[in-house]
Write a protein that holds these residues in place. Structure first.
Motif, PDB file in Angstrom:
ATOM      1  N   CYS A  10       0.826  -1.208   0.000  1.00 20.78           N
ATOM      2  CA  CYS A  10       0.000   0.000   0.000  1.00 20.78           C
ATOM      3  C   CYS A  10       0.861   1.260   0.000  1.00 20.78           C
ATOM      4  O   CYS A  10       0.334   2.375   0.048  1.00 20.78           O
ATOM      5  CB  CYS A  10      -0.922   0.027   1.213  1.00 20.78           C
ATOM      6  SG  CYS A  10      -2.097  -1.329   1.273  1.00 20.78           S
ATOM      7  N   ASN A  34      -0.489  -0.588   7.201  1.00 22.32           N
ATOM      8  CA  ASN A  34      -1.025   0.762   6.984  1.00 22.32           C
ATOM      9  C   ASN A  34      -0.667   1.739   8.097  1.00 22.32           C
ATOM     10  O   ASN A  34      -1.341   2.752   8.279  1.00 22.32           O
ATOM     11  CB  ASN A  34      -2.551   0.730   6.786  1.00 22.32           C
ATOM     12  CG  ASN A  34      -2.963  -0.079   5.567  1.00 22.32           C
ATOM     13  OD1 ASN A  34      -3.858  -0.919   5.646  1.00 22.32           O
ATOM     14  ND2 ASN A  34      -2.301   0.142   4.448  1.00 22.32           N
ATOM     15  N   SER A  38      -1.682   4.006   2.948  1.00 22.39           N
ATOM     16  CA  SER A  38      -3.129   4.078   2.817  1.00 22.39           C
ATOM     17  C   SER A  38      -3.640   3.027   1.844  1.00 22.39           C
ATOM     18  O   SER A  38      -3.054   2.822   0.772  1.00 22.39           O
ATOM     19  CB  SER A  38      -3.538   5.470   2.314  1.00 22.39           C
ATOM     20  OG  SER A  38      -4.904   5.497   1.973  1.00 22.39           O
ATOM     21  N   GLU A  39      -4.736   2.365   2.220  1.00 20.08           N
ATOM     22  CA  GLU A  39      -5.360   1.404   1.312  1.00 20.08           C
ATOM     23  C   GLU A  39      -5.988   2.098   0.112  1.00 20.08           C
ATOM     24  O   GLU A  39      -6.395   1.443  -0.841  1.00 20.08           O
ATOM     25  CB  GLU A  39      -6.403   0.570   2.059  1.00 20.08           C
ATOM     26  CG  GLU A  39      -5.778  -0.432   3.027  1.00 20.08           C
ATOM     27  CD  GLU A  39      -6.762  -1.449   3.550  1.00 20.08           C
ATOM     28  OE1 GLU A  39      -7.927  -1.060   3.773  1.00 20.08           O
ATOM     29  OE2 GLU A  39      -6.373  -2.620   3.727  1.00 20.08           O
ATOM     30  N   ARG A  40      -6.033   3.425   0.150  1.00 16.41           N
ATOM     31  CA  ARG A  40      -6.503   4.193  -1.006  1.00 16.41           C
ATOM     32  C   ARG A  40      -5.729   3.802  -2.263  1.00 16.41           C
ATOM     33  O   ARG A  40      -6.280   3.750  -3.365  1.00 16.41           O
ATOM     34  CB  ARG A  40      -6.333   5.683  -0.724  1.00 16.41           C
ATOM     35  CG  ARG A  40      -6.565   6.577  -1.945  1.00 16.41           C
ATOM     36  CD  ARG A  40      -5.856   7.918  -1.774  1.00 16.41           C
ATOM     37  NE  ARG A  40      -5.926   8.671  -3.017  1.00 16.41           N
ATOM     38  CZ  ARG A  40      -6.758   9.674  -3.239  1.00 16.41           C
ATOM     39  NH1 ARG A  40      -7.573  10.056  -2.309  1.00 16.41           N
ATOM     40  NH2 ARG A  40      -6.767  10.296  -4.402  1.00 16.41           N
ATOM     41  N   GLU A  43      -7.065   0.957  -4.238  1.00 20.36           N
ATOM     42  CA  GLU A  43      -8.171   1.323  -5.117  1.00 20.36           C
ATOM     43  C   GLU A  43      -7.636   1.832  -6.455  1.00 20.36           C
ATOM     44  O   GLU A  43      -8.183   1.526  -7.517  1.00 20.36           O
ATOM     45  CB  GLU A  43      -9.039   2.388  -4.445  1.00 20.36           C
ATOM     46  CG  GLU A  43      -9.683   1.924  -3.146  1.00 20.36           C
ATOM     47  CD  GLU A  43     -10.346   3.071  -2.383  1.00 20.36           C
ATOM     48  OE1 GLU A  43     -10.447   4.181  -2.945  1.00 20.36           O
ATOM     49  OE2 GLU A  43     -10.749   2.842  -1.232  1.00 20.36           O
ATOM     50  N   ASP A 339      -9.869  15.612  -5.185  1.00 25.10           N
ATOM     51  CA  ASP A 339     -10.573  14.619  -4.381  1.00 25.10           C
ATOM     52  C   ASP A 339     -11.015  15.192  -3.042  1.00 25.10           C
ATOM     53  O   ASP A 339     -12.077  14.830  -2.517  1.00 25.10           O
ATOM     54  CB  ASP A 339      -9.676  13.409  -4.145  1.00 25.10           C
ATOM     55  CG  ASP A 339      -9.474  12.581  -5.400  1.00 25.10           C
ATOM     56  OD1 ASP A 339     -10.190  12.828  -6.393  1.00 25.10           O
ATOM     57  OD2 ASP A 339      -8.602  11.704  -5.401  1.00 25.10           O
ATOM     58  N   LEU A 350      -6.100  12.130   3.358  1.00 29.20           N
ATOM     59  CA  LEU A 350      -6.762  10.991   2.732  1.00 29.20           C
ATOM     60  C   LEU A 350      -6.003   9.723   3.112  1.00 29.20           C
ATOM     61  O   LEU A 350      -5.079   9.311   2.443  1.00 29.20           O
ATOM     62  CB  LEU A 350      -6.780  11.189   1.214  1.00 29.20           C
ATOM     63  CG  LEU A 350      -7.682  12.338   0.736  1.00 29.20           C
ATOM     64  CD1 LEU A 350      -7.390  12.637  -0.709  1.00 29.20           C
ATOM     65  CD2 LEU A 350      -9.137  11.984   0.920  1.00 29.20           C
ATOM     66  N   ASN A 351      -6.400   9.126   4.235  1.00 30.56           N
ATOM     67  CA  ASN A 351      -5.726   7.900   4.651  1.00 30.56           C
ATOM     68  C   ASN A 351      -6.720   6.982   5.326  1.00 30.56           C
ATOM     69  O   ASN A 351      -7.902   7.236   5.342  1.00 30.56           O
ATOM     70  CB  ASN A 351      -4.541   8.211   5.570  1.00 30.56           C
ATOM     71  CG  ASN A 351      -4.920   9.048   6.776  1.00 30.56           C
ATOM     72  OD1 ASN A 351      -6.053   8.961   7.289  1.00 30.56           O
ATOM     73  ND2 ASN A 351      -3.987   9.884   7.225  1.00 30.56           N
TER      74      ASN A 351
END
Length: 351
Positions: A10, A34, A38-40, A43, A339, A350-351
């Protein structure tokens, strides 16, 4: 289709490498707790490749949880190991944190490699192992000197651990010493995503340009370089990612000439911190606010790579130049800003 475990999947380099591996036909699983990622980015990987990658949210410093991943996936053919803390300045302030996290996790992983007889292992090393070299560019045979930071020492120790391990095991290993990864995937769907204040120059530049940071501190202008600032070798993260795929295939094809085998991954040319700032201004037309600060403990004065070995033996050829690096990094920063607007208008992480 060989199953490859990517640790730190990630993270910045890990996510780009997963994209490259998937695009070259490998089946991927990730392990990343993490804590600093981030698992973002998973995606983004799915949007780019069309493949959903499973991530095990496991701390590799926990042997039992690490071992359980291998028990569940007995068909793992190889490992690319990125997971580590990597901020030079923080390592100077918190050396024990770095020694424990980076080395215990590696040892636990190698215990599993040994028990489950994993045939291929690629290690994320660093040019920090060279310390302040007497001559540049550095080759793979350049003597390593005292590291300038505890982070650098963990990479030196990691290489030594893998070297001793490889002498008594059948696992074929490659150590990839990379220089300064920067930039983002051209799609702007994945990129560098610092969880806290960024430590690397390029995200500091882009966050300053977009207004997240008030300005840039150049750590020193009295070094014996062209303009007094440190010299670095910036390599685009997608070029770096592809080198990992090539290194893995190199081992699979049994082309390695030693065990472990070492490769430098850099562009082969050095650019100063001030030149990088000026290049960003030229590429984007955005003036940057920067000041000269004190020299930063742990910084190497000047280093860049001789990459002939990687070119000749891996068939690796960097495709992106400095303008591409800065342009894709800026595109990614702008995407993050867009975003944020989808939420409450706050400047959120964003995390």
């Amino acid at each position: 289709m060989k199953k490859i475990l990517v640790t730190g999947g990630c993270g910045y380099i890990g996510s780009h490498t997963i994209v490259d591996l998937v695009e070259n036909g490998f089946d991927i699983i990730s392990v990343d707790n993490n804590s600093r990622s981030s698992e973002r980015l998973l995606e983004g990987i799915e949007k780019i490749t069309g493949k959903k990658v499973k991530n095990y949210k496991v701390d590799l410093c926990d042997f039992n949880d690490t071992n359980a991943i291998f028990e569940e996936n007995e068909d793992i053919a190889g490992i690319i190991h990125f997971a580590a803390y990597k901020a030079v300045g923080e390592s100077v302030e918190k050396p024990l944190l770095y020694f424990e996290n980076n080395l215990v996790s590696l040892i636990n992983l190698l215990k599993c490699v040994e028990f489950f007889k994993i045939p291929y292992f690629v290690f994320s090393s660093s040019c920090t192992v060279y310390g302040n070299p007497d001559h540049i560019p550095v080759t793979e045979t350049t003597p390593t000197k005292a590291a300038e930071s505890p982070y650098g020492y963990t990479k030196q120790m990691g290489e030594q651990i893998i070297g001793e391990f490889s002498h008594v095991n059948d696992t074929a290993c490659v150590l990839l010493r990379y220089f300064n990864p920067a930039g983002a995937h051209p799609s702007a769907l994945i990129g560098e995503l610092p969880i806290d204040k960024p430590q690397n120059l390029v995200p500091v530049i882009t966050q300053s340009a977009i207004g997240k940071l008030p300005g840039i501190t150049v750590f020193g202008n009295n070094y014996p370089t062209r303009d007094g600032s440190c010299v670095r070798d910036f390599i685009h993260v997608s070029d770096l990612a592809h080198a990992h795929t090539l290194a893995l295939q190199y081992l699979i094809d049994k082309k390695n000439k030693s065990n472990p085998e070492i490769f430098n991954l850099g562009t082969g040319s050095g650019i100063t911190v001030l030149e990088t700032i000026q290049a960003f201004e030229k590429v984007t037309g955005i003036p940057l606010n920067y000041t000269i600060g004190a020299n930063r403990p742990g910084d190497v004065v000047a280093i860049y790579a001789n990459n002939d070995k990687a070119r000749q033996q891996l068939g690796w050829q960097p495709e992106f130049n400095l303008e591409d690096i800065l342009g894709t990094a800026w595109k990614w920063e702008q995407k993050l800003k867009e975003d944020e607007k989808l939420f409450t208008g706050k400047n959120i992480q964003l995390n």
